[in-house]
Design a protein around this motif. Structure first.
Motif, PDB file in Angstrom:
ATOM      1  N   PRO A  26       0.665  -1.253  -0.165  1.00  0.00           N
ATOM      2  CA  PRO A  26      -0.078  -0.011  -0.078  1.00  0.00           C
ATOM      3  C   PRO A  26       0.833   1.459  -0.147  1.00  0.00           C
ATOM      4  CG  PRO A  26       0.062  -1.153   2.356  1.00  0.00           C
ATOM      5  CD  PRO A  26       0.557  -2.200   1.358  1.00  0.00           C
ATOM      6  N   GLU A  27       2.219   1.352   0.477  1.00  0.00           N
ATOM      7  CA  GLU A  27       2.934   2.448   0.442  1.00  0.00           C
ATOM      8  C   GLU A  27       3.596   2.594  -0.810  1.00  0.00           C
ATOM      9  OE1 GLU A  27       2.666   4.454   3.034  1.00  0.00           O
ATOM     10  OE2 GLU A  27       1.239   2.984   3.747  1.00  0.00           O
ATOM     11  N   CYS A  28       3.637   1.800  -1.815  1.00  0.00           N
ATOM     12  CA  CYS A  28       4.236   1.783  -3.035  1.00  0.00           C
ATOM     13  C   CYS A  28       3.433   2.517  -4.082  1.00  0.00           C
ATOM     14  CB  CYS A  28       4.613   0.576  -3.411  1.00  0.00           C
ATOM     15  SG  CYS A  28       6.051  -0.244  -2.610  1.00  0.00           S
ATOM     16  N   ARG A  29       4.170   3.335  -5.128  1.00  0.00           N
ATOM     17  CA  ARG A  29       3.754   3.707  -6.475  1.00  0.00           C
ATOM     18  C   ARG A  29       4.041   2.709  -7.442  1.00  0.00           C
ATOM     19  NH1 ARG A  29       1.710   7.912  -9.280  1.00  0.00           N
ATOM     20  NH2 ARG A  29       2.450   8.674 -11.093  1.00  0.00           N
ATOM     21  N   LEU A  30       3.020   2.555  -8.369  1.00  0.00           N
ATOM     22  CA  LEU A  30       3.557   1.552  -9.592  1.00  0.00           C
ATOM     23  C   LEU A  30       3.442   2.106 -10.783  1.00  0.00           C
ATOM     24  CD1 LEU A  30       2.608  -2.041  -9.252  1.00  0.00           C
ATOM     25  CD2 LEU A  30       2.309  -0.894 -11.227  1.00  0.00           C
ATOM     26  N   VAL A  31       4.421   2.064 -11.697  1.00  0.00           N
ATOM     27  CA  VAL A  31       4.431   2.609 -12.958  1.00  0.00           C
ATOM     28  C   VAL A  31       4.402   1.508 -13.926  1.00  0.00           C
ATOM     29  CG1 VAL A  31       5.446   3.960 -14.884  1.00  0.00           C
ATOM     30  CG2 VAL A  31       5.601   4.704 -12.430  1.00  0.00           C
ATOM     31  N   ASN A  32       3.342   1.171 -14.840  1.00  0.00           N
ATOM     32  CA  ASN A  32       3.192   0.243 -15.879  1.00  0.00           C
ATOM     33  C   ASN A  32       3.680   0.645 -17.253  1.00  0.00           C
ATOM     34  OD1 ASN A  32       2.376  -1.760 -17.476  1.00  0.00           O
ATOM     35  ND2 ASN A  32       0.171  -1.453 -17.038  1.00  0.00           N
ATOM     36  N   LEU A  33       4.763  -0.043 -17.568  1.00  0.00           N
ATOM     37  CA  LEU A  33       5.224   0.472 -19.203  1.00  0.00           C
ATOM     38  C   LEU A  33       4.866  -0.785 -19.978  1.00  0.00           C
ATOM     39  CD1 LEU A  33       6.845   2.174 -20.996  1.00  0.00           C
ATOM     40  CD2 LEU A  33       9.114   1.213 -20.288  1.00  0.00           C
ATOM     41  N   ASP A  34       3.927  -0.314 -20.777  1.00  0.00           N
ATOM     42  CA  ASP A  34       3.629  -1.408 -22.009  1.00  0.00           C
ATOM     43  C   ASP A  34       3.346  -0.919 -23.367  1.00  0.00           C
ATOM     44  OD1 ASP A  34       1.843  -3.754 -23.018  1.00  0.00           O
ATOM     45  OD2 ASP A  34       1.954  -4.459 -21.141  1.00  0.00           O
ATOM     46  N   LEU A  35       3.884  -1.595 -24.288  1.00  0.00           N
ATOM     47  CA  LEU A  35       3.677  -1.180 -25.685  1.00  0.00           C
ATOM     48  C   LEU A  35       2.267  -1.563 -26.309  1.00  0.00           C
ATOM     49  CD1 LEU A  35       5.234   0.335 -27.977  1.00  0.00           C
ATOM     50  CD2 LEU A  35       5.994  -1.947 -28.656  1.00  0.00           C
ATOM     51  N   LEU A  36       1.522  -2.401 -25.366  1.00  0.00           N
ATOM     52  CA  LEU A  36       0.206  -2.749 -26.002  1.00  0.00           C
ATOM     53  C   LEU A  36       0.205  -3.449 -27.392  1.00  0.00           C
ATOM     54  CD1 LEU A  36      -1.938   0.206 -24.745  1.00  0.00           C
ATOM     55  CD2 LEU A  36      -1.491  -1.892 -23.434  1.00  0.00           C
ATOM     56  N   THR A  37       1.100  -4.500 -27.446  1.00  0.00           N
ATOM     57  CA  THR A  37       1.046  -5.132 -28.742  1.00  0.00           C
ATOM     58  C   THR A  37      -0.170  -6.283 -28.541  1.00  0.00           C
ATOM     59  OG1 THR A  37       2.480  -7.012 -27.505  1.00  0.00           O
ATOM     60  CG2 THR A  37       3.849  -5.279 -29.021  1.00  0.00           C
ATOM     61  N   TYR A  38      -0.329  -7.044 -29.424  1.00  0.00           N
ATOM     62  CA  TYR A  38      -1.523  -8.208 -29.379  1.00  0.00           C
ATOM     63  C   TYR A  38      -1.807  -8.603 -27.959  1.00  0.00           C
ATOM     64  CZ  TYR A  38       1.127 -12.394 -29.331  1.00  0.00           C
ATOM     65  OH  TYR A  38       1.986 -13.366 -28.915  1.00  0.00           O
ATOM     66  N   ALA A  39      -0.901  -8.975 -27.208  1.00  0.00           N
ATOM     67  CA  ALA A  39      -1.116  -9.521 -26.202  1.00  0.00           C
ATOM     68  C   ALA A  39      -1.461  -8.671 -24.914  1.00  0.00           C
ATOM     69  CB  ALA A  39      -0.270 -10.711 -25.848  1.00  0.00           C
ATOM     70  N   GLY A  40      -1.035  -7.337 -25.123  1.00  0.00           N
ATOM     71  CA  GLY A  40      -1.070  -6.375 -23.988  1.00  0.00           C
ATOM     72  C   GLY A  40      -2.683  -5.897 -23.886  1.00  0.00           C
ATOM     73  N   ASN A  41      -3.295  -5.887 -23.050  1.00  0.00           N
ATOM     74  CA  ASN A  41      -4.575  -5.455 -23.099  1.00  0.00           C
ATOM     75  C   ASN A  41      -4.976  -4.493 -21.802  1.00  0.00           C
ATOM     76  OD1 ASN A  41      -7.368  -4.785 -23.131  1.00  0.00           O
ATOM     77  ND2 ASN A  41      -7.892  -7.298 -23.259  1.00  0.00           N
ATOM     78  N   PRO A  42      -4.987  -3.298 -21.899  1.00  0.00           N
ATOM     79  CA  PRO A  42      -5.259  -2.187 -20.876  1.00  0.00           C
ATOM     80  C   PRO A  42      -6.576  -2.688 -19.999  1.00  0.00           C
ATOM     81  CG  PRO A  42      -5.659  -1.169 -22.825  1.00  0.00           C
ATOM     82  CD  PRO A  42      -5.072  -2.342 -23.429  1.00  0.00           C
ATOM     83  N   ARG A  53      -2.079   5.779  -6.783  1.00  0.00           N
ATOM     84  CA  ARG A  53      -0.724   5.139  -7.001  1.00  0.00           C
ATOM     85  C   ARG A  53      -0.135   4.461  -8.058  1.00  0.00           C
ATOM     86  NH1 ARG A  53      -0.704   0.628  -3.378  1.00  0.00           N
ATOM     87  NH2 ARG A  53      -3.020   0.469  -3.709  1.00  0.00           N
ATOM     88  N   TYR A  54      -1.145   4.478  -9.106  1.00  0.00           N
ATOM     89  CA  TYR A  54      -0.922   3.944 -10.474  1.00  0.00           C
ATOM     90  C   TYR A  54      -0.671   4.548 -11.410  1.00  0.00           C
ATOM     91  CZ  TYR A  54      -1.706   0.715 -14.428  1.00  0.00           C
ATOM     92  OH  TYR A  54      -1.590   0.092 -15.838  1.00  0.00           O
ATOM     93  N   ARG A  55       0.242   4.606 -12.566  1.00  0.00           N
ATOM     94  CA  ARG A  55       0.435   5.192 -13.747  1.00  0.00           C
ATOM     95  C   ARG A  55       0.628   4.543 -14.834  1.00  0.00           C
ATOM     96  NH1 ARG A  55       5.697   8.987 -15.271  1.00  0.00           N
ATOM     97  NH2 ARG A  55       5.132   9.213 -17.510  1.00  0.00           N
ATOM     98  N   PHE A  56       0.005   4.362 -15.958  1.00  0.00           N
ATOM     99  CA  PHE A  56       0.272   3.633 -17.138  1.00  0.00           C
ATOM    100  C   PHE A  56       0.884   4.536 -18.160  1.00  0.00           C
ATOM    101  CE2 PHE A  56      -1.120   2.711 -21.493  1.00  0.00           C
ATOM    102  CZ  PHE A  56      -0.317   1.449 -21.595  1.00  0.00           C
ATOM    103  N   VAL A  57       1.983   3.957 -18.716  1.00  0.00           N
ATOM    104  CA  VAL A  57       2.843   4.636 -19.691  1.00  0.00           C
ATOM    105  C   VAL A  57       2.729   3.633 -20.995  1.00  0.00           C
ATOM    106  CG1 VAL A  57       5.007   5.585 -20.508  1.00  0.00           C
ATOM    107  CG2 VAL A  57       4.116   5.962 -18.150  1.00  0.00           C
ATOM    108  N   LYS A  58       2.320   4.247 -22.051  1.00  0.00           N
ATOM    109  CA  LYS A  58       2.405   3.330 -23.319  1.00  0.00           C
ATOM    110  C   LYS A  58       3.758   3.557 -24.067  1.00  0.00           C
ATOM    111  CE  LYS A  58       0.463   2.348 -27.850  1.00  0.00           C
ATOM    112  NZ  LYS A  58      -0.447   2.375 -28.752  1.00  0.00           N
ATOM    113  N   GLY A  59       4.539   2.757 -24.253  1.00  0.00           N
ATOM    114  CA  GLY A  59       5.911   2.670 -24.479  1.00  0.00           C
ATOM    115  C   GLY A  59       6.717   1.378 -24.905  1.00  0.00           C
ATOM    116  N   ASP A  60       7.774   1.573 -25.307  1.00  0.00           N
ATOM    117  CA  ASP A  60       8.610   0.576 -25.794  1.00  0.00           C
ATOM    118  C   ASP A  60       9.805   0.282 -24.812  1.00  0.00           C
ATOM    119  OD1 ASP A  60      10.066  -1.461 -27.145  1.00  0.00           O
ATOM    120  OD2 ASP A  60      10.055  -0.575 -29.145  1.00  0.00           O
ATOM    121  N   ILE A  61      10.259  -0.879 -24.139  1.00  0.00           N
ATOM    122  CA  ILE A  61      11.408  -1.006 -23.569  1.00  0.00           C
ATOM    123  C   ILE A  61      12.582  -0.709 -24.232  1.00  0.00           C
ATOM    124  CG2 ILE A  61      10.214  -2.521 -21.870  1.00  0.00           C
ATOM    125  CD1 ILE A  61      11.637  -4.950 -23.247  1.00  0.00           C
ATOM    126  N   CYS A  62      12.669  -0.835 -25.614  1.00  0.00           N
ATOM    127  CA  CYS A  62      13.705  -0.396 -26.540  1.00  0.00           C
ATOM    128  C   CYS A  62      14.016   1.010 -26.575  1.00  0.00           C
ATOM    129  CB  CYS A  62      13.474  -1.192 -27.849  1.00  0.00           C
ATOM    130  SG  CYS A  62      13.596  -2.919 -28.036  1.00  0.00           S
TER     131      CYS A  62
END
Length: 356
Positions: A26-42, A53-62
């Protein structure tokens, strides 16, 4: 752990982990980085998307500049790296994306963490980079024996070879730079939000709709099945207590032949929703198809290290887990309808339509 970067958090295991972590930390902040390819579903995380405490970023790990920006903006101290191309069949028909995402992407992420944590300020105290990998890097077992953390690598597909490469990069960054890393190698996961190219959700969807159930070869390939929430609990345990530079194998202690899995799903669905319209049991839908090239015969994990060192063992039996999984799919038909679009249908036909 204060600020956690999860890569691939909109995928199957990643979304289950995000949900669990927001509850358990409960004390943590979480950032979700996902490119949303075919298997990534928001939509996998629609129930937590408004959590402050949650943030979504659409982006590429490359994307190195994007990673540097996220590390700086969010003061990231923990990375949980799920993002990967993970389907063996897709790696056979199109290996290039697996090399890019699983190898180059992991390298780019490791280097972003190195620059953020070791870039002169020596901020690495308390930081941790957890790399989520697979038991497929170890190759194939015979009828006996188990994979341990010291089993030599022997990958047999472009997918497992790319994951083996990423594991070695993680280890190299520990030994060369002192990056605070830990690696987990898990067995086959199953549970809610699983994209229906993998065995269990594919069989559930086809069996519900009276479609043929394609089974590779003789159906006797063996996998160790791990309920996804158990896996996520294990990852939290490794984050909290795992030794830096170490590998921990995570298994479900549930060895099953593929045909056993298919028959179990069929029988449970017959009991829950009734027989097929003609009165036939769903086992009648099974169709054996030409085997996948290089299909590993058996995987089985010895998870003694994580049990003895960290006190984790799976809590969900296969019997309980498969029933939970089926109940979730039966309660969420709109989810699977939304993910099975035209591109999935084209892929399905390519994989199975010509294997009869």
């Amino acid at each position: 752990m204060k600020n956690i970067l999860v890569t691939g958090g909109c995928g199957f295991i990643g979304s289950n982990f995000v949900r669990l972590a927001l509850f358990a930390l409960p004390e943590c902040r979480l950032v979700n980085l996902d490119l949303l390819t075919y298997a990534g579903n928001p939509k996998n995380l629609s129930d937590v998307e408004n959590d402050p405490r949650y943030r979504f970023v659409k982006g590429d790990i490359c994307d190195a500049p994007l990673l540097a920006q996220i590390f700086a903006e969010e003061d990231i101290d923990t990375v949980v790296h799920f993002a990967a191309e993970s389907h063996v069949d897709r790696s056979i028909s199109g290996p290039a994306e697996f090399i890019r995402t699983n190898i180059t992407g992991t390298f780019t992420l490791l280097d972003a963490a190195r620059q953020a944590w070791l870039g002169g300020a020596e901020k690495s105290a308390g930081c941790r980079f957890l790399h989520v990998s697979t038991d497929e890097v170890y190759g194939s077992l015979g009828e006996t024996g188990y994979f341990t953390e010291t089993t030599p690598y022997d990958p047999r597909s472009p997918y497992s070879a790319s994951k083996a490469s990423s594991d070695h990069l993680v280890s190299a960054y520990f030994h060369t730079y002192g990056l605070p890393v830990v690696t987990t190698n898990c067995s086959n996961n199953y549970g809610p939000y699983h994209f229906p190219e993998k065995l269990i959700p594919l069989i559930i969807n086809n069996a519900l709709n009276g479609k043929e159930l394609p089974v590779y070869g003789d159906g006797k390939n063996v996998r160790d099945w791990l309920y996804v929430v158990d896996h996520c609990e294990a990852i939290l345990t490794v984050l909290r207590k795992g030794r830096l530079g170490q590998t921990y194998n995570i298994g479900g202690n549930n060895e099953k032949q593929n045909i056993e899995i298919v028959h179990t799903v069929c029988d449970l669905l017959d009991a829950k929703v009734g027989l097929l319209p003609g009165g036939e049991p769903r086992r009648s839908l099974v169709r054996f198809v030409k085997d996948r090239p290089g299909h590993d015969r058996r995987y089985a994990i010895d998870a003694a290290k994580i049990r003895d060192e960290l006190g984790w063992s799976p809590a969900v039996t296969f019997e309980a887990g498969i029933e939970k999984t089926l109940d979730w799919y039966l309660a969420n038909p709109e989810w699977i309808s939304a993910v099975i679009d035209g591109s999935y249908q084209a892929y399905y036909e390519k994989m199975y339509g010509e294997r009869g």
